[in-house]
Design an enzyme around this catalytic site. Structure first.
Site, PDB file in Angstrom:
ATOM      1  CE1 TYR A 208       2.438   2.768  -2.009  1.00  0.00           C
ATOM      2  CE2 TYR A 208       4.319   4.190  -1.584  1.00  0.00           C
ATOM      3  CZ  TYR A 208       2.980   4.040  -1.860  1.00  0.00           C
ATOM      4  OH  TYR A 208       2.175   5.139  -1.995  1.00  0.00           O
ATOM      5  CE  LYS A 212       0.248   4.066  -5.631  1.00  0.00           C
ATOM      6  NZ  LYS A 212      -1.224   4.251  -5.524  1.00  0.00           N
TER       7      LYS A 212
END
Length: 470
Positions: A208, A212
Site C-alpha cells: 500500500y 502510494k
C-alpha cells in the site's frame, strides 16, 4: 464543505458504476442518506435532498481507466468548468495484489493528473496521500516531496546495495507476471507476495504505502506548471467534533485491533508499548484539505506543497496509552458475546517478535478451548472442528500481526511545520470553523469518550453495557 461553504458551485463526484442510474443510487445511499450529513438535513429540512442533488454531480468513471472512464461529453464539461481537483481514490489494503495496487495507487493519480492538464480553469490539483509513504525512515521526517526513483532503503540501509527504483519497470514487472499465469486466481497470492517483496526491497513496509509513494513520484515528475498540494494524513480515525463527535465509517487501521481486544479475542499483540501511534481525527484532515484549497487555489502558483496532517511530533500518544484507555473503556462499557453476556478483558500483553506472539496465541487459544470442553470425550468430528477453528484463529491473528508489526515498532515521527504555518495564516474565524490544530486534542477524552463509543455505535453497531466501578 457543503455545510461550511454552501456557496460552492458544483462538486463532480467520480463513482465507479456501470451507468448513471447506478451512480445516482450509490450517491444517495452512501452520501446523501449517510448519518454524517444529519446537520445539513436539519438546516435544509424537506429541501435537503434537492439541495444535495443541486450541488453533487455523480459521474460514472474509474481512475483505473483511460480518460478516467468518463464519456467524452462529461469529460469536456468538467474540463471546461472545474477549478479544483481532489484525488482521494486509493486501495488501502496493506497486502493487496501488486498489479491492483499499482493500477489504483500509482497509475490512478497519474491518469487524473493527465486529465487535470486539460482543465482550462484549474487552480489546484490536490492529492490525498499518507504520511506512511515515508516508509522505514526514522527520527523526525520532514514534509518533502518524492523525486522520481527515490528509494527509502538508500538512506536507511546504506551498507546494502539497493537497485534504483524504476516505477515503469515495476509496472512492467507486475504486468509480465500476470501474463505468466494461466488463470488470475492461481496468481493472486503470488501477486500479493510480489508487492510485499518489492516494497521491502526499497524500504517500505507494505504494498500500500509503496505504491502510494510511487504515485506521489509520478505526480511530482509530471506536474509541469500545475499548482499541486499533497496532503499526508497519518492514521485517520473518527471525528473529533465536526459535524458531531465519533462518526466513523468502516474499520480503519487500528480499529480491528481495538474491536478484537474489546471482544476478548486479542489478549496480546506484537509491538512496543512505547511506540508512538500517529492518530488524526478525520474532521481535522478534511479541514486541512479545505484550508489548503483556500490558500493555494486562490494563488495558483506552479509549485508543489506537502502537508503532514499528523500528531506524532506536536501531540504524541503511545501504543500503550491507547491500549490502556481501551482497557478502561471496555471494562466500564463491555461488549456482549453471542449469548448476551458481558465480555471480560485483561490488560493486553506485548511481544517483541512475531514468533513469540504466535506461540502465545496458540497456547491461549488451546487453553480457552480446553476450558469449554474436555476434548478427550468429544466426538472426533466435533474435536476436529474445534481444532480447525483454533488453527484458523491463529492464522488470522498471525496475519494481522505480520501486517501491523512494522507500525507497532515504528521509529519515525512526522514533522508538521507546514501544517502549522497553514493554521497561522488563517483568520481567527477561519481557525474556529476549520480547526485542525492537533495540539488541542485531549487524547484521553477522545479515545474513551469519542472514538471507542463511536466504534461501538457506527461499526460494531452494539450498545455498550454500563458497569459501575468502585
Amino acid at each position: 464543505m457543503l455545510r461550511t461553504v454552501p456557496g460552492v458551485g458544483r462538486i463532480y463526484v467520480l463513482i465507479r458504476e456501470k451507468n448513471k442510474d447506478a451512480a445516482i443510487e450509490r450517491l444517495k445511499n452512501e452520501v446523501i442518506d449517510e448519518e454524517l450529513f444529519k446537520c445539513l438535513k436539519q438546516i435544509h429540512g424537506k429541501s435537503y435532498e434537492a439541495f444535495m442533488m443541486s450541488k453533487l454531480v455523480p459521474v460514472v468513471g474509474n481512475v483505473c481507466e483511460c480518460n478516467l472512464g468518463m464519456d467524452a461529453d462529461t469529460a469536456t464539461e468538467i474540463a471546461r468548468h472545474v477549478h479544483v481537483i481532489v484525488n482521494s481514490a486509493a486501495n488501502t489494503t496493506f497486502d493487496e495484489r501488486y498489479d491492483v495496487a499499482l493500477n489504483v495507487n500509482t497509475q490512478g493519480p497519474a491518469r487524473l493528473l493527465d486529465f487535470a492538464k486539460k482543465c482550462k480553469k484549474l487552480k489546484l490539483f490536490l492529492h490525498v496521500s499518507s504520511a506512511y509513504v515515508n516508509g522505514e525512515r526514522k527520527g523526525i521526517i520532514l514534509e518533502k516531496p518524492f523525486d522520481l526513483g527515490q528509494s527509502i532503503a538508500e538512506k536507511t540501509i546504506p551498507q546494502v546495495s539497493v537497485p534504483r527504483l524504476d516505477v515503469s519497470a515495476e509496472m512492467k514487472l507486475a504486468s509480465d507476471m500476470i501474463e505468466s499465469f494461466e488463470d488470475n486466481i492461481g496468481g493472486a497470492q503470488n501477486m500479493r507476495d510480489l508487492g510485499w517483496e518489492r516494497a521491502r526491497i526499497y524500504g517500505w513496509q507494505n504494498t500500500y504505502v509503496f505504491t502510494k509513494a510511487m504515485g506521489e513520484m509520478l505526480i511530482n515528475s509530471n506536474r509541469e506548471n500545475l499548482p499541486v498540494v499533497i496532503i499526508r494524513p497519518s492514521i485517520i480515525e473518527s471525528t473529533y467534533s465536526e459535524p458531531f463527535p465519533g462518526w466513523i465509517q468502516g474499520n480503519k487501521v487500528i480499529d480491528p485491533l481495538l474491536i478484537s481486544y474489546g471482544k476478548g479475542q486479542l489478549p496480546g499483540f506484537v509491538g512496543n508499548p512505547r511506540t508512538v501511534v500517529d492518530i488524526i481525527p478525520v474532521d481535522m484532515v478534511v479541514n486541512a484539505i479545505v484550508a489548503a484549497m483556500a490558500k493555494h487555489g486562490t494563488v495558483a502558483e506552479p509549485q508543489l506543497h506537502v502537508y503532514h496532517v499528523t500528531s506524532s511530533v506536536s501531540n504524541p500518544i503511545s501504543l500503550g496509552e491507547v491500549c490502556n484507555l481501551a482497557y478502561d473503556h471496555f471494562t466500564s462499557s463491555p461488549q456482549l458475546n453471542s449469548k448476551g453476556k458481558k465480555i471480560g478483558i485483561k490488560e493486553i500483553k506485548y511481544f517483541s517478535s512475531l514468533n513469540s506472539f504466535t506461540s502465545y496465541i496458540r497456547y491461549e487459544t488451546a487453553r480457552q478451548i480446553r476450558l469449554k470442553e474436555d476434548l478427550s470425550i468429544l466426538d472426533p468430528k466435533v474435536r476436529l472442528q474445534m481444532q480447525t477453528e483454533c488453527t484458523k484463529r491463529l492464522q488470522r491473528l498471525a496475519h494481522i500481526a505480520r501486517l501491523y508489526e512494522p507500525y507497532a515498532f515504528y521509529e519515525g515521527r512526522f514533522n508538521n511545520s507546514n501544517s502549522k504555518d497553514l493554521i497561522d495564516n488563517m483568520s481567527t474565524e477561519e481557525k474556529k470553523m476549520f480547526t485542525f490544530d492537533v495540539e488541542s486534542i485531549n487524547w484521553k477524552h477522545y479515545i474513551k469518550n469519542i472514538h471507542l463509543p463511536g466504534l461501538q455505535k457506527h461499526v460494531i453497531k452494539e450498545k455498550p453495557v454500563a458497569v459501575a466501578r468502585l
